[in-house]
Design a protein around this motif. Structure first.
Motif, short mmCIF file in Angstrom:
data_model
loop_
_atom_site.label_atom_id
_atom_site.label_comp_id
_atom_site.label_asym_id
_atom_site.label_seq_id
_atom_site.Cartn_x
_atom_site.Cartn_y
_atom_site.Cartn_z
N PRO A 1 35.90 40.13 52.24
CA PRO A 1 35.75 41.45 51.61
C PRO A 1 36.37 41.57 50.23
N ALA A 2 37.40 40.77 49.91
CA ALA A 2 37.97 40.82 48.56
C ALA A 2 36.94 40.38 47.52
N VAL A 3 35.97 39.56 47.94
CA VAL A 3 34.90 39.13 47.04
C VAL A 3 33.76 40.15 47.05
N LEU A 4 33.43 40.71 48.22
CA LEU A 4 32.37 41.70 48.31
C LEU A 4 32.64 42.88 47.38
N HIS B 1 27.36 39.63 26.74
CA HIS B 1 26.79 40.47 27.80
C HIS B 1 27.91 41.35 28.34
N PRO B 2 28.05 42.58 27.82
CA PRO B 2 29.22 43.40 28.16
C PRO B 2 29.45 43.63 29.65
N ASP B 3 28.39 43.89 30.43
CA ASP B 3 28.62 44.15 31.86
C ASP B 3 29.08 42.90 32.59
N LEU B 4 28.50 41.75 32.26
CA LEU B 4 28.97 40.52 32.88
C LEU B 4 30.42 40.23 32.50
N ALA B 5 30.76 40.51 31.25
CA ALA B 5 32.14 40.29 30.81
C ALA B 5 33.11 41.14 31.62
N ARG B 6 32.68 42.32 32.04
CA ARG B 6 33.55 43.19 32.85
C ARG B 6 33.66 42.72 34.29
N PHE B 7 32.56 42.21 34.86
CA PHE B 7 32.52 41.99 36.31
C PHE B 7 32.71 40.54 36.74
N VAL B 8 32.32 39.57 35.91
CA VAL B 8 32.40 38.18 36.36
C VAL B 8 33.84 37.76 36.70
N PRO B 9 34.83 38.03 35.84
CA PRO B 9 36.19 37.61 36.21
C PRO B 9 36.69 38.26 37.49
N ARG B 10 36.39 39.55 37.68
CA ARG B 10 36.85 40.24 38.89
C ARG B 10 36.22 39.66 40.14
N TYR B 11 34.99 39.18 40.00
CA TYR B 11 34.31 38.58 41.14
C TYR B 11 34.76 37.14 41.39
N ALA B 12 34.83 36.36 40.31
CA ALA B 12 35.06 34.92 40.46
C ALA B 12 36.50 34.58 40.79
N LEU B 13 37.46 35.28 40.20
CA LEU B 13 38.86 34.89 40.40
C LEU B 13 39.30 35.00 41.86
N PRO B 14 39.01 36.10 42.57
CA PRO B 14 39.38 36.13 43.99
C PRO B 14 38.70 35.04 44.80
N LEU B 15 37.47 34.69 44.42
CA LEU B 15 36.73 33.67 45.16
C LEU B 15 37.30 32.28 44.93
N LEU B 16 37.62 31.96 43.68
CA LEU B 16 37.97 30.59 43.32
C LEU B 16 39.46 30.29 43.44
N PHE B 17 40.32 31.29 43.29
CA PHE B 17 41.74 30.98 43.12
C PHE B 17 42.70 31.74 44.03
N ASN B 18 42.34 32.93 44.47
CA ASN B 18 43.33 33.77 45.16
C ASN B 18 43.80 33.16 46.47
N GLU B 19 45.06 33.41 46.78
CA GLU B 19 45.62 33.12 48.09
C GLU B 19 46.23 34.41 48.64
N ASP B 20 46.25 34.53 49.97
CA ASP B 20 47.01 35.59 50.63
C ASP B 20 46.68 36.98 50.10
N ALA B 21 45.40 37.34 50.08
CA ALA B 21 45.01 38.70 49.70
C ALA B 21 44.95 39.56 50.96
N TRP B 22 45.75 40.61 50.99
CA TRP B 22 45.81 41.52 52.15
C TRP B 22 45.63 42.94 51.65
N ARG B 23 45.02 43.78 52.48
CA ARG B 23 44.84 45.18 52.13
C ARG B 23 45.03 46.03 53.37
N SER B 24 45.98 46.95 53.31
CA SER B 24 46.27 47.85 54.43
C SER B 24 46.46 47.08 55.73
N GLY B 25 47.20 45.99 55.63
CA GLY B 25 47.54 45.22 56.82
C GLY B 25 46.46 44.27 57.30
#
Length: 626
Positions: free
Chosen positions: A69-72, A368-392
Motif C-alpha cells: 500500500p505504500a506504493v499504491l 514533464h511537470p506531473d511526472l516530475a511531481r509523482f515519479v519520485p514519490r512512487y519509485a522511492l518507496p518501491l525501490l529503497f524504503n525499509e520498515d514503512a508502517w502506518r497506524s500500526g
C-alpha cells in the motif's frame, strides 16, 4: 452479409492458467490504517475505469497493489495520470496529457502484446475501444489498428506517420532498446512536431493567446494605457497569435518524448508482476469484453494469450562474450569506466542527483511537470524504503535494502544499462557501508581504526558482489546468501521468461521465510501482528505475500527504468561515493558488460599473448554503449 462484430467470440477461459501467487483481496476493514487503504481502493476503482466508462471498476490491479500500500498511494497519481490524462495545464505550462489518448493506448497495447501480458491485453482492449469511440474512430479503424500492433511494420498503410514512429519506439523499448537508432528518433520528433501543429488550435492555442495577451497588457501599462484602450490592446494581441511557435513546439516534443518513454516504462513494469504472478482477469470482464470489444480483437487477444511465452521475442539486449574473470581478478585486465554523456532530450547542466535519483533522470523529468511531481514519490518507496508502517500496520519496505540492492544489480547487468548499473553501483557501496556502520553511516561507538576496518570490509564485500552478480551461479559460495541466490534466479526468469517464473517462486519463498524468521528471532525485523486473531504463521505467510509482490513490482520498475535510460541515452555518473570506489575488478567487469567491442578486444589481446591489458576511460568511451 458480414457476421456481427460483437458477442460472437468468447474470451479465452482462464481455467488452465497457473494459480495467482498472491491473494487478491479488498482492503481489510480490520487494519489500523483501514480508512486509508479503503480510500485508496475506492480511488483506484474510479481512476482505472477511465473517463469513457463513468462508473467504478473494482479491479485486481488495486488488489495486487494493496499488498504494497505504500506504493499504491502514489501509483494512482503517477500511473493513472500518465495513462489516462488528456491535455492538462498547471501554472501556465502543459503538465500532462501531452500525447493523444488513442496513440497512448496503441503504444501500451503493443508493449502488452510483445510481452504477452494477459491482464494488460484484455483490459486495454476494453479501454482502448471506449477511447477510440470517444475520439470518433470506427469499429473498422479500431480492429485494423489493434490487431496489427505487434507487427505494425508489415502494415504501414494502417497507421499514421506519428503512430508508426511511436510504435517503433515502443517496440525497441520492450525488446532491445540498444537497437533504436538516431534516425528513428529524429523521425519521432519530426512526426510529433508535425502533429502538434495540426492539433494546436484545439488544444494549446488558448494558452499561448493568454500569454500573448498578458505580455501585451504589461507593455500597455508601461505605455500608460488603461481602461478600454488597454483591453483592446490585449484582445488584439490574443487574436494575432495563431500558430504554434517553434520554441513551444520544441518544449512540447521534449515533454512528449518523456511521456512516451514513461508510458512504455510503466507497462513493462506492470507486465512483470502480472505475468510472473499470474494475476487473473476479474470474473465479470469476459462479458464486458464481448459487449464492447469487436470479435476480431478478442480472437487476436485469445491467440496471444494461448501462446503465452511460446515463440515470444527476446526481451533483452544480447549478452556480451564470456568475461576473462580470472584475469580481471588477478589484475591482468583493467578497463576504466567510460564517462559517456549526452541525451536524446535536453538535460539541465549540473542537476543535483541527490542520494537516490540519478542527475540525468531528474533532469529529464523536468520536461514533464506531473511526472516530475509523482515519479519520485512512487519509485522511492518501491525501490529503497525499509520498515514503512502506518497506524500500526506494515505498509511497505517489506524487503531489506540489501536484497533490493543485489536484485537491482542483477536487473541492470542483464539489461546492460549504463546509467542504471553505475547509479546502483553507488547504492550497493552505500548499502554495505550502512550495514557495517562505516563511512557516512559511521557509528558513534567506533574509533578511527575500527571505522577504517569496517569501511575496508564493507568495500571488499560490495566489490565481490559487483564482480560476480552477472554470473551469480558461478560465484564463490561466500559472496551471496542463499536468499540472494534464490532472488537472482527468480529475477532472471521474471526478466527473460516471465511466463515460467512461477516455477522458481517456491524456492524464493522458502529462502525468504527462513530469513524472515531468523531476522525476527535476532531482533532485526518487526512482524506485523496487528490483525485481530492473527497467529504467528498467518503473519509470516502474509509477510511473504507482501515481499513477493514488492519484489515483482520492483523488478518490473527497474526493468523499465533501465530501458528508458538506454533509449534516451542518459549519461554516466561519478563512479564513487564520498571518495570510495569499487575495486578495479568491479569497475572492469561493469564496463565490459556495457561495452561488447571492448570485451572482444580484451579477449583478442589475451589470446594473442598479451600479459596485461589496460583500456583507459577515454579509449572505452569510443566503443561504449549507453
Amino acid at each position: 452479409m458480414s457476421p456481427p462484430l460483437y458477442g460472437t467470440v468468447e474470451p479465452l477461459s482462464q481455467e488452465r492458467r497457473v494459480p495467482c501467487s498472491v491473494p487478491l483481496e479488498d482492503a481489510d476493514p480490520r487494519t489500523g490504517n483501514r480508512n486509508w487503504t479503503l480510500g485508496l481502493q475506492a480511488m483506484s476503482d474510479w481512476i482505472w475505469s477511465d473517463q469513457p466508462n463513468p462508473q467504478p471498476f473494482r479491479n485486481h490491479l488495486a488488489r495486487y497493489f494493496l499488498q504494497i500500500p505504500a506504493v499504491l498511494e502514489h501509483q494512482l497519481h503517477y500511473s493513472g495520470g500518465l495513462i489516462f490524462d488528456e491535455p492538462s495545464f498547471r501554472d501556465g505550462v502543459r503538465s500532462a496529457g501531452m500525447l493523444p489518448r488513442p496513440l497512448r493506448e496503441q503504444v501500451l497495447g503493443l508493449v502488452a502484446m510483445k510481452r504477452r501480458s494477459w491482464y494488460t491485453m484484455t483490459h486495454h482492449a476494453f479501454i482502448a475501444r471506449l477511447t477510440f469511440k470517444k475520439y470518433g474512430l470506427s469499429d473498422e479503424d479500431f480492429v485494423e489498428r489493434w490487431c496489427h500492433l505487434d507487427e505494425h511494420r508489415a502494415h504501414p498503410g494502417v497507421y499514421s506517420r506519428l503512430e508508426r514512429a511511436a510504435l517503433d519506439f515502443a517496440e525497441a523499448f520492450t525488446t532491445n532498446p540498444k537497437e533504436y537508432t538516431d534516425a528513428q528518433y529524429a523521425e519521432l520528433r519530426a512526426a510529433l512536431g508535425e502533429d502538434n501543429e495540426r492539433r494546436h488550435e484545439t488544444e494549446g492555442l488558448w494558452l499561448e493567446q493568454l500569454h500573448a495577451a498578458r505580455r501585451a497588457r504589461s507593455l500597455g501599462l508601461l505605455r500608460g494605457l488603461e481602461g478600454a484602450a488597454l483591453d483592446e490592446v490585449t484582445r488584439e494581441a490574443a487574436r494575432a497569435h495563431r500558430g504554434l511557435s517553434p520554441e513551444w513546439n520544441e518544449q512540447l516534443v521534449n515533454g512528449q518524448v518523456v511521456e512516451l518513454a514513461f508510458m512504455c516504462l510503466q507497462f513493462v513494469a506492470l507486465s512483470a508482476p502480472f505475468t510472473a504472478l499470474s494475476i487473473p482477469d476479474e470474473d465479470f470482464l469476459a462479458e464486458a469484453l464481448k459487449a464492447v470489444v469487436p470479435a476480431p480483437v478478442i480472437t487476436r487477444t485469445n491467440a496471444l494469450n494461448e501462446a503465452g511465452g511460446k515463440g515470444m521475442a527476446s526481451l533483452l539486449p544480447p549478452p556480451v562474450a564470456a568475461l576473462p574473470l580470472q584475469a580481471i581478478l588477478g589484475g591482468r585486465v583493467v578497463v576504466e569506466s567510460a564517462r559517456l554523456q549526452g541525451a536524446r532530450v535536453p538535460l539541465e547542466e549540473g542537476a543535483d542527483s541527490g542520494r537516490f535519483f540519478p542527475a540525468s533522470l531528474t533532469s529529464a523529468l523536468r520536461h514533464h511537470p506531473d511526472l516530475a511531481r509523482f515519479v519520485p514519490r512512487y519509485a522511492l518507496p518501491l525501490l529503497f524504503n525499509e520498515d514503512a508502517w502506518r497506524s500500526g500496520t506494515h505498509t511497505g519496505g517489506f524487503v531489506t535494502s540489501r536484497l533490493k540492492a543485489v536484485v537491482s544489480q542483477k536487473v541492470y547487468r542483464l539489461l546492460r544499462c549504463r546509467s542504471g548499473l553505475e547509479h546502483h553501483t553507488r547504492l550497493v557501496l552505500e548499502d554495505f557501508l550502512r550495514e557495517h556502520g562505516a563511512g557516512a553511516f559511521r557509528l558513534q561507538a567506533m574509533d578511527d581504526a575500527e571505522e577504517a576496518r569496517a569501511r575496508a570490509r564493507a568495500l571488499e564485500r560490495a566489490s565481490a558482489v559487483l564482480v560476480h552478480v552477472h554470473d551469480h551461479r558461478g560465484a564463490p559460495e561466500s559472496v551471496f546468501t542463499p536468499l540472494e541466490r534464490a532472488a537472482m534466479d527468480w529475477t532472471e526468469e521474471v526478466l527473460t521468461r516471465p511466463h515460467g517464473a512461477h516455477r522458481w517462486e517456491p524456492a524464493l519463498r522458502e529462502a525468504l521465510d527462513r530469513e524472515n524468521r531468523r531476522e525476527v528471532r535476532a531482533g532485526l525485523r518487526r512482524l506485523d501482528m496487528s490483525l485481530d486473531g492473527d497467529s504467528l504463521e498467518v503473519a509470516y505467510t502474509r509477510l511473504l505475500h507482501h515481499q513477493i509482490s514488492e519484489l515483482a513490482m520492483m523488478i518490473g520498475h527497474l526493468d523499465g527504468l533501465g530501458r528508458l535510460s538506454t533509449l534516451l541515452k542518459l549519461g554516466s555518473e561519478p563512479p564513487d561515493v564520498e571518495g570510495m570506489s569499487p575495486s578495479r575488478a568491479a569497475e572492469t567487469v561493469g564496463e565490459l558488460l556495457l561495452n561488447p567491442r571492448a570485451a572482444e578486444e580484451v579477449l583478442a589481446r589475451l589470446r594473442s599473448g598479451e600479459e596485461r591489458v589496460f583500456i583507459s576511460a577515454e579509449q572505452a568511451a569510443r566503443t561504449g554503449e549507453f
